[in-house]
Design an enzyme around this catalytic site. Structure first.
Site, PDB file in Angstrom:
ATOM      1  N   ASP A 147       2.796 -19.379  18.946  1.00  0.00           N
ATOM      2  CA  ASP A 147       1.969 -19.351  17.746  1.00  0.00           C
ATOM      3  C   ASP A 147       0.583 -18.868  18.164  1.00  0.00           C
ATOM      4  O   ASP A 147       0.216 -18.944  19.342  1.00  0.00           O
ATOM      5  CB  ASP A 147       1.867 -20.764  17.132  1.00  0.00           C
ATOM      6  N   ARG A 160     -11.894 -25.260   4.573  1.00  0.00           N
ATOM      7  CA  ARG A 160     -11.436 -25.420   5.954  1.00  0.00           C
ATOM      8  C   ARG A 160     -12.547 -25.284   6.985  1.00  0.00           C
ATOM      9  O   ARG A 160     -12.464 -25.860   8.065  1.00  0.00           O
ATOM     10  CB  ARG A 160     -10.357 -24.390   6.236  1.00  0.00           C
TER      11      ARG A 160
HETATM   12  C1  SAM Z   1       3.690 -21.460   7.595  1.00  0.00           C
HETATM   13  S1  SAM Z   1       3.846 -21.536   9.337  1.00  0.00           S
HETATM   14  C2  SAM Z   1       5.580 -21.229   9.520  1.00  0.00           C
HETATM   15  C3  SAM Z   1       6.209 -22.147  10.534  1.00  0.00           C
HETATM   16  C4  SAM Z   1       7.732 -21.981  10.722  1.00  0.00           C
HETATM   17  N1  SAM Z   1       8.065 -20.655  11.184  1.00  0.00           N
HETATM   18  C5  SAM Z   1       8.476 -22.289   9.444  1.00  0.00           C
HETATM   19  O1  SAM Z   1       9.072 -21.388   8.855  1.00  0.00           O
HETATM   20  O2  SAM Z   1       8.474 -23.448   9.028  1.00  0.00           O
HETATM   21  C6  SAM Z   1       3.106 -19.978   9.808  1.00  0.00           C
HETATM   22  C7  SAM Z   1       2.626 -19.975  11.263  1.00  0.00           C
HETATM   23  O3  SAM Z   1       2.318 -18.629  11.643  1.00  0.00           O
HETATM   24  C8  SAM Z   1       1.237 -18.670  12.548  1.00  0.00           C
HETATM   25  N2  SAM Z   1       0.603 -17.348  12.629  1.00  0.00           N
HETATM   26  C9  SAM Z   1      -0.170 -16.729  11.711  1.00  0.00           C
HETATM   27  N3  SAM Z   1      -0.587 -15.540  12.167  1.00  0.00           N
HETATM   28  C10 SAM Z   1      -0.056 -15.391  13.407  1.00  0.00           C
HETATM   29  C11 SAM Z   1      -0.137 -14.362  14.393  1.00  0.00           C
HETATM   30  N4  SAM Z   1      -0.853 -13.234  14.209  1.00  0.00           N
HETATM   31  N5  SAM Z   1       0.524 -14.555  15.552  1.00  0.00           N
HETATM   32  C12 SAM Z   1       1.243 -15.683  15.767  1.00  0.00           C
HETATM   33  N6  SAM Z   1       1.345 -16.688  14.881  1.00  0.00           N
HETATM   34  C13 SAM Z   1       0.704 -16.540  13.705  1.00  0.00           C
HETATM   35  C14 SAM Z   1       0.339 -19.755  11.964  1.00  0.00           C
HETATM   36  O4  SAM Z   1      -0.563 -20.259  12.923  1.00  0.00           O
HETATM   37  C15 SAM Z   1       1.354 -20.785  11.470  1.00  0.00           C
HETATM   38  O5  SAM Z   1       1.556 -21.808  12.404  1.00  0.00           O
END
Ligand code: SAM
Length: 289
Positions: free
Chosen positions: A155, A52
């Site tokens: 996010d 990445r």
């Molecule tokens: C796998 S996606 C899940 C998306 C959606 N909630 C779903 O279930 O389909 C995880 C998301 O969490 C976000 N994320 C990770 N760490 C985070 C943090 N500390 N604060 C806010 N968002 C975070 C990532 O950027 C990513 O977009």
């Protein structure tokens, strides 16, 4: 004999060359990311980190991960730190993922709501917005567009939020949206948006996005009736998961709901959360004796 063929501006062999990442550099990146976001990278994620980040190093003509680490530690490099976080988060999502939660919303939560006008739902790890729009489609269908319900998506990753704000998705997203919602609230893009599915403004006008870091929630958010916190806790270690749950529960109205991913039990993480069924918790602050 010298060749008369023009040479590629950048040597393709150079572009393909993997930049080595030592274990020590990997641990430094891991610690840095955890400090920024709480995300924990297990040892097996080392090749993911190379995959990445190395394109970014090459674009910046930075030859080593050690030099990149130095860069992102400089005080004036906020934008580069954000780029690195954007590259290191995993953003997989799709419309109506884990659809039982949308049925739960429709059948259990919404019928008991007293005021539709102040009803707020938070998609707390919204990624590219499919979850927030799935919630809004559900609400728009049941309540119409007249009442002023709101869905907020947040996010840590600013790149995915920019995409979410456009409300535009590849056409094959239609396969995951129930037909009656597709017919009522989704449009085929035209002009520059040809080939894309557009969420209609009747729905998208109820949805907003902003950046928020769940690990250290510093922005002021309203209180919510329902929080979707799905498929994000898996990236954290136990103590940090608990910290995030504390941060999120502070944003819930009493009686409000917290929905986590189907594989993410938070049983016992917070005294005032009562499990209603697997992955669905209700905030009952008065319930302690
Ligand atoms: C796998 S996606 C899940 C998306 C959606 N909630 C779903 O279930 O389909 C995880 C998301 O969490 C976000 N994320 C990770 N760490 C985070 C943090 N500390 N604060 C806010 N968002 C975070 C990532 O950027 C990513 O977009």
């Amino acid at each position: 004999m010298s060749s008369t063929q023009p040479k590629a501006f950048i040597d393709p062999a150079e572009l393909n060359r993997a930049i080595p990442l030592s274990d020590q550099e990997f641990y430094q990146i891991r610690d840095w990311l955890r400090g920024q976001s709480g995300i924990h990278l297990a040892d097996i994620k080392k090749s993911m980190v190379v995959g990445r980040l190395q394109k970014r190093l090459k674009a910046l003509q930075i030859p080593t991960f050690a030099a990149y680490l130095k860069l992102i530690h400089q005080a004036d490099q906020n934008a580069e730190r954000q780029t690195a976080v954007n590259l290191l988060t995993t953003n997989e999502t799709y419309f109506f993922r884990e659809e039982k939660h949308f049925q739960f919303l429709e059948q259990q939560v919404l019928p008991a709501v007293q005021s539709r006008d102040n009803f707020k739902v938070w998609s707390a790890a919204a990624s590219t917005g499919e979850e927030a729009y799935s919630i809004a489609l559900t609400l728009g269908h049941l309540w119409g567009q007249q009442s002023s319900w709101q869905v907020m998506g947040t996010d840590i990753n600013t790149a995915v939020l920019q995409r979410a704000q456009k409300a535009l998705y590849p056409l094959d997203a239609k396969d995951r949206i129930p037909l009656h919602l597709l017919k009522a609230f989704c449009l085929r893009g035209i002009g520059q948006e040809t080939g894309w599915l557009k969420i209609s403004s009747e729905i998208s006008s109820h949805v907003s996005f902003m950046q928020a870091n769940l690990f250290s929630l510093q922005i002021k958010l309203p209180l919510f009736d329902v929080v979707f916190l799905r498929n994000v806790l898996i990236y954290f270690e136990l103590e940090d998961k608990k910290k995030i749950i504390q941060n999120v529960v502070r944003q819930l109205k009493p009686g409000g709901w917290l929905l986590v991913g189907h594989s993410e039990s938070i049983h016992g993480y917070h005294d005032d959360l009562k499990q209603h069924r697997p992955s669905c918790y209700q905030y009952m602050p008065a319930s302690r004796s």
